[in-house]
Scaffold this active site. Sequence first.
Site, PDB file in Angstrom:
ATOM      1  N   ARG A 618       0.860  -1.188   0.000  1.00  0.00           N
ATOM      2  CA  ARG A 618       0.000   0.000   0.000  1.00  0.00           C
ATOM      3  C   ARG A 618       0.889   1.228   0.000  1.00  0.00           C
ATOM      4  NH1 ARG A 618      -4.794  -0.841   4.239  1.00  0.00           N
ATOM      5  NH2 ARG A 618      -3.040  -1.568   5.463  1.00  0.00           N
ATOM      6  N   ASN A 643       6.356  -6.113   4.182  1.00  0.00           N
ATOM      7  CA  ASN A 643       5.859  -7.474   4.355  1.00  0.00           C
ATOM      8  C   ASN A 643       5.217  -8.010   3.078  1.00  0.00           C
ATOM      9  OD1 ASN A 643       5.824  -9.547   6.151  1.00  0.00           O
ATOM     10  ND2 ASN A 643       3.899  -8.981   7.128  1.00  0.00           N
ATOM     11  N   ASN A 669       6.972 -13.635   4.525  1.00  0.00           N
ATOM     12  CA  ASN A 669       5.857 -12.747   4.761  1.00  0.00           C
ATOM     13  C   ASN A 669       5.049 -13.259   5.945  1.00  0.00           C
ATOM     14  OD1 ASN A 669       3.674 -11.116   4.593  1.00  0.00           O
ATOM     15  ND2 ASN A 669       2.853 -12.023   2.708  1.00  0.00           N
ATOM     16  N   ARG A 674       6.188  -8.186  12.598  1.00  0.00           N
ATOM     17  CA  ARG A 674       5.931  -6.943  13.304  1.00  0.00           C
ATOM     18  C   ARG A 674       6.724  -6.895  14.614  1.00  0.00           C
ATOM     19  NH1 ARG A 674       1.691  -3.389  13.517  1.00  0.00           N
ATOM     20  NH2 ARG A 674       0.054  -4.625  12.589  1.00  0.00           N
ATOM     21  N   ASP A 692      -1.730   2.279   7.835  1.00  0.00           N
ATOM     22  CA  ASP A 692      -2.892   3.146   7.656  1.00  0.00           C
ATOM     23  C   ASP A 692      -3.378   3.746   8.971  1.00  0.00           C
ATOM     24  OD1 ASP A 692      -3.810   0.859   8.792  1.00  0.00           O
ATOM     25  OD2 ASP A 692      -5.557   0.628   7.493  1.00  0.00           O
ATOM     26  N   ASP A 779      -1.531  -9.167  17.281  1.00  0.00           N
ATOM     27  CA  ASP A 779      -1.722  -8.166  18.333  1.00  0.00           C
ATOM     28  C   ASP A 779      -2.322  -8.789  19.592  1.00  0.00           C
ATOM     29  OD1 ASP A 779      -4.013  -8.688  16.933  1.00  0.00           O
ATOM     30  OD2 ASP A 779      -4.611  -6.597  16.678  1.00  0.00           O
ATOM     31  N   ARG A 822     -10.583 -14.099  14.991  1.00  0.00           N
ATOM     32  CA  ARG A 822     -10.005 -13.615  16.235  1.00  0.00           C
ATOM     33  C   ARG A 822     -10.610 -14.339  17.445  1.00  0.00           C
ATOM     34  NH1 ARG A 822      -6.758  -9.220  15.156  1.00  0.00           N
ATOM     35  NH2 ARG A 822      -7.094  -7.913  16.966  1.00  0.00           N
TER      36      ARG A 822
END
Length: 865
Positions: A618, A643, A669, A674, A692, A779, A822
């Site tokens: 991006r 990535n 990848n 992170r 973003d 995360d 998730r």
Amino acid sequence: PLSRLTDLKHIDELKRIKRSISTELRELESRRNHIQDDISLQQGRYIALEQSVKKAEGEVQFLKSRIQQLKTEQKEVEKPKLAAPARLLASEDLNVDLTPTSLHYKCQMHSCFDYSRCSLTSQFPVYVYPLNTDNSPFDVTSFVQEAIRISFSTNRYITNDPSTACLYVVVVGEVEASAGVDSKPVISPDAISSWLRSLAYWRGDGRNHLLVYFSHQTTTQNPLKGVDTGRAIVGQTNFEASQFRMGFDAVLPNLPSFKTSKLMKVTFINAIDKIIIFLFENYYVPALRDYALSFQGQWPSNYHAEADGDAALPPDSEFHQILLENMNLMRESVIHGNFMLQVQCQEERIVTPGFSSEWSLCGSEGDRLAVLSRSTFALILPAEDRNLLFTPLFSTRLIEALQSGAIPVLLGTHTRLPFSEFISWEKAAIILPQARVTELPFLLSNIPHAEIISMRRQGRFLYDTYLSTPPQVVESTLALLRTRLQIPALPVEDVPSNVIPHRSYPVVEHVVSPGDAQSEFGIPPIEESTSSPQFTRNYTSVTLDSRDTWNNIPGPFNLYPFTPKDRLLPSDAQFIGSSNGFRPIGGGEGGTGKVYQESLGGNSPWEQFTMVMLTYKREEVLLQAVERLIGLPHLNKIIVVWNSPEPPGAELRWPDVGVKVVVIHPEKNSLNNRFLPWSEINTEAVLSIDDDAHLRHDEILFGFRVWRESRHRVVGFPGRFHAWDPRHGGWSYNSNHTCELSMVLTGAAFLHKYYLYLYSNWMPPAVRAIVDQHMNCEDIAMNFLVSHVTRQSPVKVTSRWTFRCPGCPVALSQSQEHFDERHLCINAFVKIFGYMPLVYTQLRVDSILFKTRLPHDKQKCFKFI
Ligand SMILES: *[C@@H]1O[C@H](CO)[C@@H](O)[C@H](O)[C@H]1NC(C)=O
Ligand SMILES: *[C@@H]1O[C@H](CO)[C@@H](O)[C@H](O)[C@H]1NC(C)=O
């Protein structure tokens, strides 16, 4: 007529005068014009000069503040230069004289160990003698040989150069045990002594040697007993009180089998169903299990009598009688819980002990683990011969209890547990004198649930770290000696950054937005990029913190460049004495607005943070995000983790934002990238951010300041929580607005670099595998990890609940499927960690004067937050 003539003359005269006046007027007019031109010219010059004076003044101002800045920075780096000390006794001479000792059983470190081979900076080189050499009287079993080969091949301390070694390891066992209880050693002590003396680096007295006798079988014997081992240290599982030299020898646990050691094993039965099986579900919770206390064993007199009718047995001690009586009482008691105490094995399934005063084990390992995993506490009865400090069978009981989350209850304080020089066993086991046997049920029923789970958690940590696999046992044995010698561990390794070189373009028109440092309080100070000090605690990790490192995650095996646990200086130190590096607000007088913005204040020295931005195809969004960082104070570096499989195109240019932009193309990848501890990260503070994410400067700056006060926590913006789903009896991930949260998304959060090491090197690999499998949840994993380590919640700052940039293409993370995954992740992680480690919080942090009414002449800390 005459008068007319005179008149005419007069007229002529007047005409002449008029002509001359006109000429004069014209001249005057033109002179006036000239002068006016001149004036405007001079005025123009004046304005130009005025402008250049202003400019020069500005430059002087800037240079002045720059000088001030450099002065401060110079003061901060002016620390005394440290050079490695000279070798302790500076001897290449291999025979430092130690006081002669003929009494090997009196050996202590100070009298028998040659410290000159092991300087503090030597990094603890260890030489291992080859196993089973021709003249060795010990025929080490193939299991131990294999275990040792695997363990030493991955060990970083092993050296092939015996001349520089600090420690020499001789593996003398385990040899095949001769069957039966209390059997005589098969190898004569004299043969062992003379073999030891023939070792290549024995140097007459075996100084700096470690003789290890590993045990794998419960019947293994004690062949080094009575052997003259010179100045060598002995490490083994069997120890008698008369033989054990406190502070010199080392009690070791059994060497476990490889098969039971994969605690964190993940089996993907079926990739489509994404079913995951783990060995230890429901390990921590509920605190109380079916059995309050369990014990299974058989007193040898019984089975001897059954086996061969042998009458020559030791008489049962008085304690033994009391014990049996109390076991009966406990079994019948209902007040204190359900006691599962078996003193007779079923169907003769008896595991022979090594000594006749020991309770034998019953059944197979699997049977025993099944009972233990239903027990809150596991009774461990050491050999009744009080001369026996530790035995392989004792070790088996201890390890099996910890492995299944049953808290060991040890009846007998005359024992010595493995690595107890540094392990605080009382945090994971209850150790009582035998005389307390009558009070045992009362005491156990008085331990609060939170404490039971905390002991269980500590037990699991000890098991995983020190006892679970042969390499862990070997590594721990070396770590014990190393810590005793106060030599720091080898440093944890950074991940080399595969930096893609790139060119940059100047940003001509940079928009100053509300909340930017520049728009809030004028031009921000320009700073040198400054790394956080690294490896300042090398020697405290093995002195004042040695017990801390052994008894807390992640254990003593690595030295970290910095940790979030650093101690605070009292704030007077900033002003009297240890002022280096601090930048108190207003020089200590305090202040708001501009004054506050100019310094960091707080309780720790001035520092910077590194931004780590993960990006996936991006470019436009990314370049805008980077451009917005122009003028952001305290930013050390921007690391862009590229990535995608293809590296960035050669034509891609990056905005010049005043700090270094480093583009890293990882090998693979993965969202776990992170959190790789890149070698390019030189600060403790890491701002993990999505490409973003749309944060204002003031939000970032405030987040950084808050993180400085909660360095061990995740500090960030978007909050989420784990919700209990009563219909499915499991956890779900929830991002709705609520007054409680337990996670802060790492798409915009500050973290300590230390957690990047833990995430990548220490956390169970199964967690990272799940992140890769779902391409999601990294995360959540980080929040699990930090809460597991600290038992604290993350910190949410400012009112921001979401952080995506307005107008950006809809991110992957908003799709329903992504969201559903998730839930799966959370429940899988709970199984791996063994419990739900997330901790709720109902707080949010805002800056101090936020929403406070101020007098007109006062400024806020920040305009908007
Ligand atoms: C501390 O340890 C690190 C890593 O081994 C090393 O680079 C550094 O020089 C050591 N510092 C001192 C003062 O010994
Ligand atoms: C969030 O709240 C809405 C209603 O406000 C509800 O329909 C939805 O199920 C909630 N989401 C979750 C994941 O609980």
